[in-house]
Scaffold this motif. Structure first.
Motif, PDB file in Angstrom:
ATOM      1  N   ILE A 182       0.911  -1.140   0.000  1.00 17.23           N
ATOM      2  CA  ILE A 182       0.000   0.000   0.000  1.00 17.23           C
ATOM      3  C   ILE A 182       0.954   1.193   0.000  1.00 17.23           C
ATOM      4  N   VAL A 183       1.094   1.815  -1.142  1.00 17.97           N
ATOM      5  CA  VAL A 183       2.088   2.855  -1.435  1.00 17.97           C
ATOM      6  C   VAL A 183       3.493   2.238  -1.328  1.00 17.97           C
ATOM      7  N   ASN A 184       4.192   2.379  -0.200  1.00 19.38           N
ATOM      8  CA  ASN A 184       5.553   1.831  -0.164  1.00 19.38           C
ATOM      9  C   ASN A 184       5.790   0.882   1.005  1.00 19.38           C
ATOM     10  N   LYS A 185       4.717   0.395   1.587  1.00 11.87           N
ATOM     11  CA  LYS A 185       4.875  -0.514   2.733  1.00 11.87           C
ATOM     12  C   LYS A 185       4.001  -1.744   2.497  1.00 11.87           C
ATOM     13  N   PRO A 186       4.554  -2.944   2.688  1.00  8.35           N
ATOM     14  CA  PRO A 186       3.718  -4.131   2.466  1.00  8.35           C
ATOM     15  C   PRO A 186       2.565  -4.198   3.459  1.00  8.35           C
ATOM     16  N   LEU A 187       1.465  -4.699   2.957  1.00  8.68           N
ATOM     17  CA  LEU A 187       0.229  -4.807   3.741  1.00  8.68           C
ATOM     18  C   LEU A 187       0.479  -5.428   5.116  1.00  8.68           C
ATOM     19  N   VAL A 188       1.275  -6.494   5.153  1.00 11.25           N
ATOM     20  CA  VAL A 188       1.472  -7.203   6.420  1.00 11.25           C
ATOM     21  C   VAL A 188       2.227  -6.335   7.437  1.00 11.25           C
ATOM     22  N   GLN A 189       3.057  -5.419   6.958  1.00 14.01           N
ATOM     23  CA  GLN A 189       3.792  -4.566   7.901  1.00 14.01           C
ATOM     24  C   GLN A 189       2.850  -3.603   8.637  1.00 14.01           C
ATOM     25  N   TYR A 190       1.808  -3.142   7.934  1.00 14.88           N
ATOM     26  CA  TYR A 190       0.816  -2.301   8.622  1.00 14.88           C
ATOM     27  C   TYR A 190       0.217  -3.088   9.796  1.00 14.88           C
ATOM     28  N   SER A 236      23.754   6.952   3.738  1.00 17.35           N
ATOM     29  CA  SER A 236      23.233   7.734   2.605  1.00 17.35           C
ATOM     30  C   SER A 236      21.872   8.332   2.987  1.00 17.35           C
ATOM     31  N   GLY A 237      21.380   9.215   2.152  1.00 17.31           N
ATOM     32  CA  GLY A 237      20.094   9.862   2.403  1.00 17.31           C
ATOM     33  C   GLY A 237      18.940   8.870   2.329  1.00 17.31           C
ATOM     34  N   LYS A 238      19.209   7.690   1.765  1.00 21.92           N
ATOM     35  CA  LYS A 238      18.122   6.708   1.594  1.00 21.92           C
ATOM     36  C   LYS A 238      17.815   5.946   2.875  1.00 21.92           C
ATOM     37  N   GLU A 239      18.676   6.120   3.878  1.00 21.78           N
ATOM     38  CA  GLU A 239      18.520   5.334   5.101  1.00 21.78           C
ATOM     39  C   GLU A 239      17.152   5.530   5.772  1.00 21.78           C
ATOM     40  N   ALA A 240      16.634   6.753   5.644  1.00 23.50           N
ATOM     41  CA  ALA A 240      15.353   7.058   6.291  1.00 23.50           C
ATOM     42  C   ALA A 240      14.258   6.106   5.805  1.00 23.50           C
ATOM     43  N   ARG A 241      14.428   5.594   4.590  1.00 23.63           N
ATOM     44  CA  ARG A 241      13.385   4.720   4.043  1.00 23.63           C
ATOM     45  C   ARG A 241      13.318   3.369   4.744  1.00 23.63           C
ATOM     46  N   LEU A 242      14.344   3.063   5.513  1.00 20.60           N
ATOM     47  CA  LEU A 242      14.331   1.793   6.268  1.00 20.60           C
ATOM     48  C   LEU A 242      13.832   1.985   7.697  1.00 20.60           C
ATOM     49  N   GLU A 243      13.531   3.243   8.034  1.00 13.25           N
ATOM     50  CA  GLU A 243      13.204   3.552   9.426  1.00 13.25           C
ATOM     51  C   GLU A 243      12.061   2.697   9.989  1.00 13.25           C
ATOM     52  N   SER A 244      10.958   2.603   9.237  1.00 18.51           N
ATOM     53  CA  SER A 244       9.790   1.924   9.821  1.00 18.51           C
ATOM     54  C   SER A 244      10.062   0.440  10.015  1.00 18.51           C
ATOM     55  N   THR A 254      -4.876   2.431  -1.083  1.00 18.30           N
ATOM     56  CA  THR A 254      -3.671   3.024  -1.675  1.00 18.30           C
ATOM     57  C   THR A 254      -3.854   4.538  -1.837  1.00 18.30           C
ATOM     58  N   ASN A 255      -4.992   4.927  -2.398  1.00 12.81           N
ATOM     59  CA  ASN A 255      -5.244   6.360  -2.598  1.00 12.81           C
ATOM     60  C   ASN A 255      -5.302   7.102  -1.265  1.00 12.81           C
ATOM     61  N   TYR A 256      -5.943   6.464  -0.276  1.00  7.87           N
ATOM     62  CA  TYR A 256      -6.101   7.110   1.026  1.00  7.87           C
ATOM     63  C   TYR A 256      -4.734   7.312   1.700  1.00  7.87           C
ATOM     64  N   VAL A 257      -3.926   6.258   1.700  1.00  8.11           N
ATOM     65  CA  VAL A 257      -2.616   6.347   2.352  1.00  8.11           C
ATOM     66  C   VAL A 257      -1.733   7.344   1.603  1.00  8.11           C
ATOM     67  N   GLU A 284      -2.681   9.963  -0.113  1.00 11.01           N
ATOM     68  CA  GLU A 284      -3.134  11.340   0.158  1.00 11.01           C
ATOM     69  C   GLU A 284      -2.816  11.789   1.583  1.00 11.01           C
ATOM     70  N   HIS A 285      -2.987  10.888   2.552  1.00  8.46           N
ATOM     71  CA  HIS A 285      -2.898  11.305   3.951  1.00  8.46           C
ATOM     72  C   HIS A 285      -1.537  11.111   4.600  1.00  8.46           C
ATOM     73  N   PHE A 286      -0.759  10.168   4.110  1.00 11.42           N
ATOM     74  CA  PHE A 286       0.475   9.846   4.835  1.00 11.42           C
ATOM     75  C   PHE A 286       1.766   9.928   4.036  1.00 11.42           C
ATOM     76  N   TYR A 287       1.655   9.876   2.722  1.00 17.54           N
ATOM     77  CA  TYR A 287       2.907   9.787   1.947  1.00 17.54           C
ATOM     78  C   TYR A 287       3.639  11.128   1.931  1.00 17.54           C
ATOM     79  N   GLU A 288       4.922  11.055   2.238  1.00 18.67           N
ATOM     80  CA  GLU A 288       5.741  12.272   2.148  1.00 18.67           C
ATOM     81  C   GLU A 288       6.890  11.994   1.207  1.00 18.67           C
ATOM     82  N   GLU A 289       6.982  12.821   0.194  1.00 23.18           N
ATOM     83  CA  GLU A 289       8.083  12.699  -0.776  1.00 23.18           C
ATOM     84  C   GLU A 289       9.388  13.086  -0.079  1.00 23.18           C
ATOM     85  N   ASP A 290      10.449  12.287  -0.273  1.00 24.30           N
ATOM     86  CA  ASP A 290      11.697  12.709   0.379  1.00 24.30           C
ATOM     87  C   ASP A 290      12.691  13.273  -0.642  1.00 24.30           C
TER      88      ASP A 290
END
Ligand code: G1P
Length: 276
Positions: free
Chosen positions: A31-39, A80-88, A265-268, A270-276
């Motif tokens: 769902i956007v960039n996180k697998p369903l099971v991780q939610y 690298s700047g990409k590290e934040a993407r592994l945060e969750s 997907t659309n909801y997440v 719109e409400h949560f996705y932040e472009e880095d």
């Protein structure tokens, strides 16, 4: 009493998403960039259920890999700047313990829960069906239910009102309303014909179960679709003791269906996705 374990039945085939799910577990669809099971795992951990017990199956290794370290990836993007993407996922790995067992044959949700018995033991536990993505402000649905468990000390199912013509997709309950949104269940039916449904209160994929459910499932005959249904076992439990139903706070997306998945997907996005 703290509930520390949550069972994730993740062995299903995901046929509604073929061909995407031919060689990839449906629970890994993002769902956007996180697998369903991780939610789902994040919701369980937030509720204090840090042992995530996965009932997996053949072709589901990607789930086990997701909840493990990828040394190569860590090495590649460290600093690298990409590290934040592994945060969750790092945070999930820090807090959670992941145990797995394989369900060799698909004989229904009840059978999947019974397969997980060795991972749970003799204590109350949560169950989360990751197809149902629940989003809300404040505590997540499992956290809301864990709190309720401390009041009632019996199994609890999450429910939601659905349009009467859609009850045949769900387990449906009827019961006595105790207070706002909380019912003592006296009837439960899996996927009833709309004409025979006892209400339009549908079970959503969040449960707290007491461990006597395992012996009850063992005695439960196949029901709807020829499968061993958790709803039927819960009906026995409701007759013998008590089962509560809880109208949870939050919004639920049916990510087991393509339209629900797209809506989530659309909801997440719109409400949560932040472009880095
Ligand atoms: C399962 C349960 C059903 C419940 C539903 C919630 O059905 O058997 O009682 O209402 O999950 O998503 P499934 O969706 O696996 O057919």
């Amino acid at each position: 009493m703290t509930i520390t374990k949550c069972l994730f039945p993740v062995a299903g085939y995901g046929t509604r998403f073929l061909p995407a799910t031919k060689s990839m577990p449906k629970e890994m669809l993002p769902i956007v960039n996180k697998p369903l099971v991780q939610y789902g795992v994040e919701e369980a951990i937030e509720a204090g259920m840090t042992t995530c017990a996965m009932v997996t199956g053949r072709g589901k290794r990607a789930i086990a890999d997701h909840f493990d370290i990828s040394y190569e990836l860590e090495h590649q993007i460290s600093g690298s700047g990409k590290e934040a993407r592994l945060e969750s996922i790092r945070s999930v790995l820090d807090k959670g313990v992941f145990t797995m067992v394989r369900q060799r044959e698909m004989k229904g949700l009840g059978h999947a829960i019974l397969t997980g018995q060795s991972l749970i033991g003799n204590e109350p536990f949560g169950v989360l069906l990751s197809d149902d993505l629940c989003i809300n402000d404040g505590p997540g649905v499992l956290a809301q239910m864990a709190e309720l468990f401390n009041q009632f000390r019996c199994s609890i199912v999450a429910i939601q009102e659905v349009p009467p013509e859609e009850v045949n997709k769900y387990g449906v309950i009827a019961g006595e309303s105790l207070k706002d949104g909380i019912y003592r269940v006296d009837e439960m039916v899996e996927k009833p014909d709309p004409a025979d449904a006892p209400s339009n209160l549908a079970i959503i994929g969040r449960y707290i179960l007491t461990p006597d459910i395992f012996d009850i499932i063992r005695e439960t005959r196949p029901g709807a679709n020829g499968e061993i249904q958790l709803t039927d076992a819960l009906q026995t439990q409701a007759r013998r003791g008590c089962v509560m139903a809880y109208k949870f706070k939050g919004r639920r997306f049916d990510c087991g269906s393509v339209p629900g998945f797209v809506e989530a997907t659309n909801y997440v996005y719109e409400h949560f996705y932040e472009e880095d």
